[in-house]
Every structure is written in C-alpha cells, then in structure tokens.
Motif scaffolding. Sequence first.
Motif, PDB file in Angstrom:
ATOM      1  N   ARG A   1       0.854  -1.194   0.000  1.00 57.04           N
ATOM      2  CA  ARG A   1       0.000   0.000   0.000  1.00 57.04           C
ATOM      3  C   ARG A   1       0.888   1.241   0.000  1.00 57.04           C
TER       4      ARG A   1
ATOM      5  N   ILE B   1      -7.178   1.527   1.152  1.00 57.02           N
ATOM      6  CA  ILE B   1      -6.766   0.629   2.232  1.00 57.02           C
ATOM      7  C   ILE B   1      -7.996   0.187   3.011  1.00 57.02           C
TER       8      ILE B   1
ATOM      9  N   TRP C   1      -5.485   6.246   1.619  1.00 55.45           N
ATOM     10  CA  TRP C   1      -4.456   6.443   2.637  1.00 55.45           C
ATOM     11  C   TRP C   1      -3.884   7.856   2.536  1.00 55.45           C
TER      12      TRP C   1
END
Length: 228
Positions: A58, A64, A78
């Motif tokens: 990520r 996420i 994120w």
Amino acid sequence: MCSRFDLNSDIRAFQVQLALDMENIRRMAMDENNNALYEQDNASDDLETAFDSLTGTRRPTDPIAVILPDRTIAIRSWGLSVPGLKAPMINARSETLAEKPTFRPLLERRCLIPATGWYEWRKDGSSKHKNRITLPDHQPFLFAGLENGHEATIITCAPSASIAHIHNRMPAVIGPSHLAHWLDPAIAFRDLHHMLAPLPDHVLSWHEETARPDNADQDQNQIDLFSK
C-alpha cells in the motif's frame, strides 16, 4: 514511518477475532467498481475482488482497509487531504494529536488498519537501506488510525529500541487486549493515549536489503514527500 506498508494476509483473518461484518465491504466494492446492484449469486466473487484490491503493498492515496467502531470493514484512501499541503498526511504523531487542528476533530473517529509489515529506510551516510519490519512469522496486526469518512491516516509513535537504529518513528500497533477499547467512541481519547506506545522489542523482526543505486534516490524522494 515511511510511505509503504503491506497487507499480504486475507482480511478475513480478523473476522472471528473482531466479529467483523463482511457485507459492508462487498457493497462498497460493488459501488466503486460499477455501481452494480448486489446479487447474491455473485457474492463470493465480489468479496474476492474487494479483498484483492486491498492487499499487497500500500502506497499513499491507495485504497486501504479500515475497521470501524461498528465492526464493519470500510475502504479509505491512505492520507488526509489538508488545504495548503501538496501531499496527503499519511501519518499523525501520537504525541501531538490533541493539539493539531487536522487531527483533533478525528480523535473520536478512531479505526484499525490491518497490515502484515511496513518499510523504513536506514540512512548510512549517502546510502539508504530498505528495511521490512514485521511481527514474528509475518503474522497480521493492526495499526492505530484515524479516519474522516473518505480518508485515513496511521498514527506513529517513538520506535522500539530494537529498530531505533533504522528510523526514529514507527506506526503505533494496537494489541489484542486493547482493540475493543480503541474502537469504542464512548471512551475519550485521553484515556487511550497510553496505547500508542512502542512494541516490546522481542515481537519485532526486520530484514534489510541494499537499495539499487538507480532506484534509491527516486524511492527516497517519494518517501520524503509523504512522510511527516
């Protein structure tokens, strides 16, 4: 904490432990992909698609998985968008959360962010060495986070002594005995702040690799852009 973390485990690993409602993430994945109506015949495929989109490495602005107080899994981007900043705030320092206007309104919007490891760059003069930090046996764990309904940030704290030579911050990990309290919006943040502490040294493992010269500067520039 640098701008990378991994989720290489099926989110369903947390389903029993946290009594998670998995239906919410299926609906969200359907809405994001094509606004299709939910169809029971495709339920299994939809869920697999949703999980696949949230696993792997990520990076900032990636979708996420976050676990919310009502024990549903949701999808967030994120990093928090902040007026005047070019890059989203992917991290929030535990020591100053209650002082910062960006984070103060979110102190009762706490969440958990599943992960299996994170990355830091150890500097040695002009050289930079990539480290992947995990728990023993690469078991999954949960970062402390804050979310605003669309985005999420990971809370950081001082590092454990065993990894302080790598970086001066680490993500705050919420242990099994604290999960329910962290997610309870009825509990004031001031009564939970003690949870945002370094992990015991014996539960951390790390592996260092030497960055290739042609990639090191480019990767570090990205890290410097997003790290706060």
